[in-house]
Design an enzyme around this catalytic site. Structure first.
Site, PDB file in Angstrom:
ATOM      1  N   GLU A 179     -13.116  -1.504   5.696  1.00  0.00           N
ATOM      2  CA  GLU A 179     -14.645  -1.401   5.254  1.00  0.00           C
ATOM      3  C   GLU A 179     -15.106  -1.549   4.079  1.00  0.00           C
ATOM      4  O   GLU A 179     -15.950  -2.064   3.728  1.00  0.00           O
ATOM      5  CB  GLU A 179     -15.015   0.263   5.860  1.00  0.00           C
ATOM      6  CG  GLU A 179     -14.490   1.081   4.914  1.00  0.00           C
ATOM      7  CD  GLU A 179     -14.835   2.573   5.222  1.00  0.00           C
ATOM      8  OE1 GLU A 179     -16.018   2.867   5.475  1.00  0.00           O
ATOM      9  OE2 GLU A 179     -13.992   3.527   5.014  1.00  0.00           O
ATOM     10  N   GLY A 234      -5.908  -3.665   1.771  1.00  0.00           N
ATOM     11  CA  GLY A 234      -4.491  -3.264   2.266  1.00  0.00           C
ATOM     12  C   GLY A 234      -4.182  -4.126   3.475  1.00  0.00           C
ATOM     13  O   GLY A 234      -4.678  -4.642   4.086  1.00  0.00           O
ATOM     14  N   ARG A 242      11.234  20.432   5.475  1.00  0.00           N
ATOM     15  CA  ARG A 242      11.607  19.080   4.902  1.00  0.00           C
ATOM     16  C   ARG A 242      10.330  18.040   5.054  1.00  0.00           C
ATOM     17  O   ARG A 242       9.775  18.400   6.072  1.00  0.00           O
ATOM     18  CB  ARG A 242      12.649  18.476   5.196  1.00  0.00           C
ATOM     19  CG  ARG A 242      13.986  19.192   4.719  1.00  0.00           C
ATOM     20  CD  ARG A 242      14.180  19.138   3.144  1.00  0.00           C
ATOM     21  NE  ARG A 242      15.393  19.592   2.735  1.00  0.00           N
ATOM     22  CZ  ARG A 242      15.598  20.801   2.434  1.00  0.00           C
ATOM     23  NH1 ARG A 242      14.585  21.822   2.534  1.00  0.00           N
ATOM     24  NH2 ARG A 242      16.568  21.612   2.106  1.00  0.00           N
ATOM     25  N   ASP A 252      -5.858   2.173   9.936  1.00  0.00           N
ATOM     26  CA  ASP A 252      -6.668   3.612  10.071  1.00  0.00           C
ATOM     27  C   ASP A 252      -7.634   3.591  11.296  1.00  0.00           C
ATOM     28  O   ASP A 252      -7.979   4.618  11.581  1.00  0.00           O
ATOM     29  CB  ASP A 252      -7.452   3.946   8.714  1.00  0.00           C
ATOM     30  CG  ASP A 252      -6.098   4.364   7.450  1.00  0.00           C
ATOM     31  OD1 ASP A 252      -5.104   4.616   7.920  1.00  0.00           O
ATOM     32  OD2 ASP A 252      -6.753   4.010   6.463  1.00  0.00           O
TER      33      ASP A 252
END
Length: 341
Positions: free
Chosen positions: A103, A10, A265, A127
């Protein structure tokens, strides 16, 4: 010496800062030549290689994303993947690689290193779940974005006296949820490391309404109820065997609304956390990682990864990144429990 650079997995704020520092120091101090492999391991497999000069990295420090492109291509899942990468490197006379990734990307790099490919790893992920390093770049930016979103949601939640559930990224680790949730004053923080009790969450919500306070619930995408399973966007797998997450926020809002008879919401931050300009800390860390990575190449110290330990950048074996996902320490979560509910 000719060095290849690739960014895999990503995208992440700070990737361009690594590329910039690797190329600038490599050219100016060591007279290295550089090429970039487009779209991560895909470029290595498909011989998609571009030259990298200092002029190509000028002005990219504050830019998010990666000028080289990225993908979740797993070279070990492709026929003759190792040989094809070796052929690409040989065709362009590349002596070593700097591999920037999380990773999964670094896991593939570990195996390719065992197969004889000279490479050095640089850990990245929003992350913050790569083992072997205290922090990865991209994490600080993601936490800042999530915290700002929570700050904004407080006012609209209070205006309508409704619960707002904020879903943030975090497949197996809750670092973003915990840091942003505490910084943003959330009333419940749900992380993958600690399955939650939906009844308890609803009690926290009701206690807030009793004092005329609109609750904010922050949930990592991988958070899971004690009696239930992870909420999946779909069941298709990427090349590293991961499913697409997202949906826990909507599930929580429905459960809270149904169980408390109050309005709820959901806001899913998703890829907003990945995009945009990197924070000052992420630019600083990414730059340092790049400088030390090119030093490792110069020293011929292959099969290693740059890592932050305290305030120092050190080299650790790439196998450190394969020790397992770096999870939130339970004691750290418990430290902040006084603020929940």
């Amino acid at each position: 010496m000719k060095v290849g650079v690739l960014t895999g997995g990503g995208d992440c704020p700070g990737l361009n800062a690594v590329i910039r520092s690797v190329v600038r120091k490599g050219v100016q101090e060591y007279s290295f030549d550089f090429v970039g492999l487009r779209d991560g391991w895909r470029g290595a497999l498909q011989d998609d290689v571009v030259p990298l000069e200092i002029s190509d990295v000028r002005g990219i420090l504050p830019r998010g994303g990666t000028i080289l492109g990225s993908s979740r291509t797993n070279p070990l899942k492709h026929e003759d993947g190792v040989r094809r990468i070796q052929d690409t490197l040989a065709a362009h006379e590349v002596d070593a690689l700097v591999v920037i990734g999380g990773e999964d990307t670094l896991g593939a790099a570990t195996e390719l290193s065992r197969q004889g490919i000279n490479l050095v790893g640089v850990p990245k992920t929003i992350d913050n779940d790569v083992a072997g390093t205290d922090y990865t770049f991209g994490f600080d930016t993601a936490v800042g974005i999530a915290t700002e979103a929570i700050d904004r949601l407080h006012t609209t939640a209070e205006s309508h006296m409704r619960t707002l559930v904020v879903e943030v990224m975090g497949r197996h680790s809750g670092w973003i949820a915990l840091h942003a949730g505490v910084a943003g004053g959330a009333n419940a923080i749900l992380v993958p490391e600690r399955p939650f009790d939906i009844d308890e969450v609803c009690e926290w919500v009701k206690s807030r309404f009793k004092i005329r306070y609109a609750p904010i619930v922050v949930a990592a995408e991988g958070a899971m109820p004690k009696e239930g399973q992870m909420v999946l966007k779909d069941r298709s797998l990427d090349e590293y065997g991961h499913v697409r997450l997202s949906g826990i926020g909507e599930w929580l809002a429905q459960e809270i609304e149904g169980r408390t008879s109050t309005e709820a919401r959901t806001t899913v931050l998703g890829h907003i956390q990945r995009g945009g300009t990197p924070s000052a800390f992420d630019r600083w860390l990414a730059t340092r990682f790049g400088l030390h990575a090119v030093d490792a190449v110069k020293d011929g110290d292959f099969g290693m990864m740059t890592a932050l330990r305290g305030t120092e950048i050190v080299r650790v074996p790439l196998t450190e990144a394969r020790r397992g996902t770096k999870l939130v320490d339970p004691s750290l979560y418990e430290e902040f429990e006084v603020f929940f509910g």
